[in-house]
Scaffold this motif. Structure first.
Motif, PDB file in Angstrom:
ATOM      1  N   VAL A 272     -38.461  -5.538  -0.486  1.00  0.00           N
ATOM      2  CA  VAL A 272     -37.670  -6.443   0.393  1.00  0.00           C
ATOM      3  C   VAL A 272     -36.781  -7.375  -0.507  1.00  0.00           C
ATOM      4  CG1 VAL A 272     -37.795  -7.953   2.277  1.00  0.00           C
ATOM      5  CG2 VAL A 272     -39.088  -5.924   2.274  1.00  0.00           C
ATOM      6  N   ALA A 273     -35.504  -7.274  -0.270  1.00  0.00           N
ATOM      7  CA  ALA A 273     -34.667  -8.244  -0.836  1.00  0.00           C
ATOM      8  C   ALA A 273     -34.637  -9.083   0.345  1.00  0.00           C
ATOM      9  CB  ALA A 273     -33.313  -7.549  -1.189  1.00  0.00           C
ATOM     10  N   ALA A 274     -35.137 -10.446  -0.070  1.00  0.00           N
ATOM     11  CA  ALA A 274     -34.926 -11.664   1.005  1.00  0.00           C
ATOM     12  C   ALA A 274     -33.747 -12.406   0.523  1.00  0.00           C
ATOM     13  CB  ALA A 274     -36.024 -12.268   1.085  1.00  0.00           C
ATOM     14  N   ALA A 275     -32.886 -12.657   1.487  1.00  0.00           N
ATOM     15  CA  ALA A 275     -31.771 -13.382   0.968  1.00  0.00           C
ATOM     16  C   ALA A 275     -31.655 -14.762   2.062  1.00  0.00           C
ATOM     17  CB  ALA A 275     -30.348 -12.787   1.256  1.00  0.00           C
ATOM     18  N   ASN A 276     -30.896 -15.656   1.655  1.00  0.00           N
ATOM     19  CA  ASN A 276     -30.731 -16.862   2.600  1.00  0.00           C
ATOM     20  C   ASN A 276     -29.354 -16.508   3.142  1.00  0.00           C
ATOM     21  OD1 ASN A 276     -28.808 -17.471   0.676  1.00  0.00           O
ATOM     22  ND2 ASN A 276     -30.033 -18.942  -0.143  1.00  0.00           N
ATOM     23  N   SER A 277     -28.631 -17.361   3.517  1.00  0.00           N
ATOM     24  CA  SER A 277     -27.318 -16.873   4.478  1.00  0.00           C
ATOM     25  C   SER A 277     -26.359 -16.267   3.512  1.00  0.00           C
ATOM     26  CB  SER A 277     -26.860 -18.143   5.116  1.00  0.00           C
ATOM     27  OG  SER A 277     -26.376 -19.122   4.278  1.00  0.00           O
ATOM     28  N   ASN A 278     -26.614 -16.280   2.320  1.00  0.00           N
ATOM     29  CA  ASN A 278     -25.739 -15.498   1.314  1.00  0.00           C
ATOM     30  C   ASN A 278     -26.105 -14.109   1.364  1.00  0.00           C
ATOM     31  OD1 ASN A 278     -23.994 -17.877  -0.208  1.00  0.00           O
ATOM     32  ND2 ASN A 278     -26.226 -18.397   0.031  1.00  0.00           N
ATOM     33  N   LYS A 279     -25.503 -13.175   2.203  1.00  0.00           N
ATOM     34  CA  LYS A 279     -26.013 -11.967   2.567  1.00  0.00           C
ATOM     35  C   LYS A 279     -25.526 -10.626   2.057  1.00  0.00           C
ATOM     36  CE  LYS A 279     -24.923 -13.276   7.234  1.00  0.00           C
ATOM     37  NZ  LYS A 279     -25.071 -13.082   8.786  1.00  0.00           N
ATOM     38  N   THR A 280     -24.568 -11.155   1.051  1.00  0.00           N
ATOM     39  CA  THR A 280     -23.862  -9.691   0.453  1.00  0.00           C
ATOM     40  C   THR A 280     -24.627  -8.703   0.071  1.00  0.00           C
ATOM     41  OG1 THR A 280     -22.508 -11.549  -0.851  1.00  0.00           O
ATOM     42  CG2 THR A 280     -22.280  -9.114  -1.725  1.00  0.00           C
ATOM     43  N   PHE A 281     -25.847  -8.798  -0.470  1.00  0.00           N
ATOM     44  CA  PHE A 281     -26.685  -7.493  -0.565  1.00  0.00           C
ATOM     45  C   PHE A 281     -27.315  -7.020   0.510  1.00  0.00           C
ATOM     46  CE2 PHE A 281     -30.467  -5.607  -2.913  1.00  0.00           C
ATOM     47  CZ  PHE A 281     -29.784  -4.392  -3.337  1.00  0.00           C
ATOM     48  N   ILE A 363     -40.318 -10.539   5.581  1.00  0.00           N
ATOM     49  CA  ILE A 363     -41.183  -9.775   5.964  1.00  0.00           C
ATOM     50  C   ILE A 363     -41.532  -9.748   7.503  1.00  0.00           C
ATOM     51  CG2 ILE A 363     -43.698  -9.253   5.775  1.00  0.00           C
ATOM     52  CD1 ILE A 363     -42.863  -8.398   3.135  1.00  0.00           C
ATOM     53  N   THR A 364     -41.715 -10.901   8.098  1.00  0.00           N
ATOM     54  CA  THR A 364     -41.862 -11.288   9.330  1.00  0.00           C
ATOM     55  C   THR A 364     -40.927 -10.536  10.143  1.00  0.00           C
ATOM     56  OG1 THR A 364     -42.969 -13.326   8.951  1.00  0.00           O
ATOM     57  CG2 THR A 364     -42.529 -12.980  11.258  1.00  0.00           C
ATOM     58  N   ARG A 365     -39.552 -10.720   9.863  1.00  0.00           N
ATOM     59  CA  ARG A 365     -38.615 -10.327  10.680  1.00  0.00           C
ATOM     60  C   ARG A 365     -38.277  -8.507  10.595  1.00  0.00           C
ATOM     61  NH1 ARG A 365     -33.226 -11.281   9.833  1.00  0.00           N
ATOM     62  NH2 ARG A 365     -33.286 -13.396  10.058  1.00  0.00           N
ATOM     63  N   LEU A 366     -38.671  -7.976   9.475  1.00  0.00           N
ATOM     64  CA  LEU A 366     -38.587  -6.558   9.373  1.00  0.00           C
ATOM     65  C   LEU A 366     -39.868  -5.879  10.081  1.00  0.00           C
ATOM     66  CD1 LEU A 366     -37.575  -6.363   5.815  1.00  0.00           C
ATOM     67  CD2 LEU A 366     -36.118  -5.790   7.753  1.00  0.00           C
ATOM     68  N   ARG A 367     -41.072  -6.731   9.952  1.00  0.00           N
ATOM     69  CA  ARG A 367     -42.138  -6.077  10.817  1.00  0.00           C
ATOM     70  C   ARG A 367     -41.849  -6.383  12.334  1.00  0.00           C
ATOM     71  NH1 ARG A 367     -45.929  -3.140  10.644  1.00  0.00           N
ATOM     72  NH2 ARG A 367     -47.763  -4.360  11.356  1.00  0.00           N
ATOM     73  N   ASP A 368     -41.359  -7.361  12.737  1.00  0.00           N
ATOM     74  CA  ASP A 368     -40.969  -7.552  14.425  1.00  0.00           C
ATOM     75  C   ASP A 368     -39.808  -6.172  14.748  1.00  0.00           C
ATOM     76  OD1 ASP A 368     -42.694  -9.577  14.226  1.00  0.00           O
ATOM     77  OD2 ASP A 368     -41.218 -10.957  14.484  1.00  0.00           O
ATOM     78  N   ASN A 369     -38.922  -6.235  13.748  1.00  0.00           N
ATOM     79  CA  ASN A 369     -38.261  -5.303  14.247  1.00  0.00           C
ATOM     80  C   ASN A 369     -38.335  -3.828  13.896  1.00  0.00           C
ATOM     81  OD1 ASN A 369     -36.532  -7.525  14.914  1.00  0.00           O
ATOM     82  ND2 ASN A 369     -35.102  -7.174  13.224  1.00  0.00           N
ATOM     83  N   GLY A 370     -39.563  -3.466  13.446  1.00  0.00           N
ATOM     84  CA  GLY A 370     -40.110  -1.985  13.360  1.00  0.00           C
ATOM     85  C   GLY A 370     -39.613  -1.455  12.034  1.00  0.00           C
ATOM     86  N   LEU A 371     -38.991  -2.183  11.164  1.00  0.00           N
ATOM     87  CA  LEU A 371     -38.395  -1.591  10.054  1.00  0.00           C
ATOM     88  C   LEU A 371     -39.243  -1.567   8.804  1.00  0.00           C
ATOM     89  CD1 LEU A 371     -34.780  -3.415  10.337  1.00  0.00           C
ATOM     90  CD2 LEU A 371     -35.483  -0.890  10.793  1.00  0.00           C
ATOM     91  N   LEU A 372     -40.750  -1.967   8.993  1.00  0.00           N
ATOM     92  CA  LEU A 372     -41.641  -1.900   7.837  1.00  0.00           C
ATOM     93  C   LEU A 372     -42.890  -1.280   8.334  1.00  0.00           C
ATOM     94  CD1 LEU A 372     -41.643  -5.280   5.791  1.00  0.00           C
ATOM     95  CD2 LEU A 372     -40.715  -2.914   4.898  1.00  0.00           C
ATOM     96  N   ASP A 373     -43.306  -0.336   7.542  1.00  0.00           N
ATOM     97  CA  ASP A 373     -44.634   0.032   8.105  1.00  0.00           C
ATOM     98  C   ASP A 373     -45.879  -0.729   7.526  1.00  0.00           C
ATOM     99  OD1 ASP A 373     -43.633   2.592   8.744  1.00  0.00           O
ATOM    100  OD2 ASP A 373     -43.629   3.349   6.678  1.00  0.00           O
ATOM    101  N   ALA A 374     -46.937  -0.665   8.111  1.00  0.00           N
ATOM    102  CA  ALA A 374     -48.134  -1.362   8.026  1.00  0.00           C
ATOM    103  C   ALA A 374     -48.583  -0.700   6.650  1.00  0.00           C
ATOM    104  CB  ALA A 374     -49.073  -1.043   9.000  1.00  0.00           C
ATOM    105  N   GLY A 375     -48.879  -2.116   5.732  1.00  0.00           N
ATOM    106  CA  GLY A 375     -49.508  -1.835   4.661  1.00  0.00           C
ATOM    107  C   GLY A 375     -49.805  -3.162   3.829  1.00  0.00           C
ATOM    108  N   THR A 376     -49.636  -3.375   2.592  1.00  0.00           N
ATOM    109  CA  THR A 376     -49.970  -4.542   2.001  1.00  0.00           C
ATOM    110  C   THR A 376     -48.414  -5.152   1.464  1.00  0.00           C
ATOM    111  OG1 THR A 376     -51.991  -3.626   1.055  1.00  0.00           O
ATOM    112  CG2 THR A 376     -51.153  -5.468   0.232  1.00  0.00           C
ATOM    113  N   TYR A 377     -48.215  -6.608   2.043  1.00  0.00           N
ATOM    114  CA  TYR A 377     -47.142  -6.996   1.699  1.00  0.00           C
ATOM    115  C   TYR A 377     -47.293  -8.341   0.701  1.00  0.00           C
ATOM    116  CZ  TYR A 377     -46.105  -5.023   6.189  1.00  0.00           C
ATOM    117  OH  TYR A 377     -46.007  -4.180   7.270  1.00  0.00           O
ATOM    118  N   THR A 378     -46.720  -8.036  -0.370  1.00  0.00           N
ATOM    119  CA  THR A 378     -46.652  -9.198  -1.439  1.00  0.00           C
ATOM    120  C   THR A 378     -45.418  -9.816  -1.435  1.00  0.00           C
ATOM    121  OG1 THR A 378     -48.465  -7.866  -2.483  1.00  0.00           O
ATOM    122  CG2 THR A 378     -47.046  -9.478  -3.943  1.00  0.00           C
ATOM    123  N   VAL A 379     -45.544 -11.315  -1.487  1.00  0.00           N
ATOM    124  CA  VAL A 379     -44.314 -12.281  -1.326  1.00  0.00           C
ATOM    125  C   VAL A 379     -44.559 -12.704  -2.746  1.00  0.00           C
ATOM    126  CG1 VAL A 379     -42.763 -13.862  -0.316  1.00  0.00           C
ATOM    127  CG2 VAL A 379     -44.500 -12.620   1.072  1.00  0.00           C
TER     128      VAL A 379
END
Ligand SMILES: *Cc1c(COP(=O)(O)O)cnc(C)c1O
Length: 429
Positions: A272-281, A363-379
């Motif tokens: 997961v590429a987590a960005a702040n409001s700089n969302k080019t990528f 991670i929380t957002r993508l999980r809530d939107n159903g965009l991440l499978d259940a698994g092990t999340y490392t931040v």
């Protein structure tokens, strides 16, 4: 291993010349001709090897014909004097990258690069002069990384009065082979002075000059090590697949290093590429065309990048489809970042720094939107929260600074002040 510019596949470079040049003459970034693979036995033992052993297995193929085994071992032992522990927090893992001397993950790259430079200069009688412009953040990691490294002098230029007092002490408090130059101007002025010096014929005749900017390949490769180590650690714990690594991202160097580790054979299934409001990528990952822009200021300011330079590296190795398959993006606002810091602290008593909080919330957002499978999340926890106490403490109460930051605050800053013009700068040499 040969290296090429991202913009020209015809001219090969050695690792040494890619490192000393930093940037290719055509303005491209250096990339290895191919990403190596772990041997079967190395891949199978990532969960049981020491951090130094994993570092050796990871870095060796990138430098094998130019740095002999024993020299590489010395570089690794000198650079990685601290660990990258996996800390379970609230059903996820935090990969803590802030146990180095400046309490941020850039220590891994800066310390390794400094020792590589010193090794490559070992037979030279004149010291190498490294010039660095900083807006505040990378200056400390570079100063600390190169401090007391033999055969190298460093000049760090920073905008006078525009860095925090901790940043100024990290840049200008060490002395020794680290000179601090306070420029009466902006970060752009500092950068212009460095560029002018690097291309000044007379100076280059007199001095061996180089730079230590963040896109140097010697800063990228060592960052793959902690991904391999963490993924091996998860496998050894029999953690549930898929393994998802969330990277708080700005210039995308850290994410690129993660992609290298996965390609080498570290058991990582997705990023997961987590960005702040700089969302080019993150917009690009969602299918839009890549549109670099001006950066916007946020509370996770080390990620305030509107034109991430390592995008060029990523796209030289992987197609848009491949990147979009392997990486999910999310853009997190400052208020969501603050909410995440407060909520995680309430639930777990773990203080997140603003950059790591962007990762947590992605991670929380993508999980809530159903965009991440259940698994092990490392931040990836990219900085210690005490570095950003002004943001974190109002949400969590006092955060105890690690000893390295307390020591830095005790130093006094000694720098030379110059006006933002080249003659004044050149007069210092
Ligand atoms: C530099 C930095 C980042 C961004 O890393 P990139 O490799 O530029 O994407 C994230 N967090 C912190 C604390 C940083 O210093």
């Amino acid at each position: 291993m040969r290296y090429y510019s991202t913009r020209d596949r015809n001219e090969p470079y050695s690792f040494a010349s890619a490192v000393v040049r930093g940037l290719a003459p055509d303005g491209g970034l250096f990339v290895p001709e191919e990403i190596p693979r772990f041997s079967h036995s190395a891949a199978a033992s990532l969960g049981s090897m020491s951090f130094h052993e994993i570092a050796y297995e990871t870095i060796r193929p990138f430098v094998a014909d130019e740095i002999p085994a024993s020299a590489l071992e010395d570089i690794i032992h000198g650079a990685f004097t601290f660990d990258a522990p996996l800390n379970p927090v609230g059903g996820r893992f935090m990969l803590e990258l802030f146990h180095g001397p400046t309490a941020a993950f850039k220590d891994f790259g800066a310390r390794f690069m400094a020792r590589v430079f010193a090794y490559l200069r070992r037979n030279e009688s004149h010291p190498l002069k490294i010039l660095v412009a900083t807006s505040g953040d990378t200056g400390g990691a570079v100063a600390s990384g190169f401090y007391q490294v033999e055969g190298i002098n460093v000049s760090i230029l920073y905008p006078k009065g525009r860095v925090t007092s901790l940043q100024e002490r990290q840049i200008a408090g060490l002395g020794g082979n680290i000179d601090a130059i306070a420029v009466e101007g902006s970060f752009d002025d500092c950068q212009r002075l460095v560029k002018s010096a690097l291309s000044d014929a007379e100076l280059n005749k007199r001095l061996a000059l180089s730079s230590a900017n963040s896109i140097n390949i010697a800063r990228l490769i060592p960052q793959s090590v902690y991904y391999a180590s963490a993924a091996g650690g998860l496998k050894a714990r029999n953690a549930a697949k898929p393994f998802v690594f969330c990277v708080p991202s700005g210039n995308l160097g850290n994410l690129t290093a993660g992609m290298y580790a996965a390609k080498m054979g570290a058991p990582i299934d997705m990023f997961v590429a987590a960005a702040n409001s700089n969302k080019t990528f993150s917009e690009y990952l969602e299918g839009e065309t890549y549109t670099p822009r001006e950066s916007a200021a946020t509370i996770s300011n080390a990620m305030d990048v509107g034109a991430p330079s390592n995008f060029e590296r990523l796209s030289s190795h992987w197609s848009a489809d491949e990147l979009r398959r392997m990486i999910r993006g999310a853009s997190i606002s400052d208020s969501e970042t603050r909410d995440a810091i407060a909520e995680v602290y309430r639930n777990t008593a773990y203080p997140l720094d603003p950059h790591s909080a962007v990762g947590w919330q992605a991670i929380t957002r993508l999980r809530d939107n159903g965009l991440l499978d259940a698994g092990t999340y490392t931040v990836l926890a990219t900085a210690h929260p005490a570095k950003f106490a002004h943001v974190v403490e109002p949400l969590t109460g006092a955060v105890k600074p690690p000893p390295c930051l307390e020591e830095a605050m005790k130093r006094s800053a000694r720098s030379v002040t110059i006006p933002p013009d080249f003659d004044a700068f050149k007069a210092l040499f």
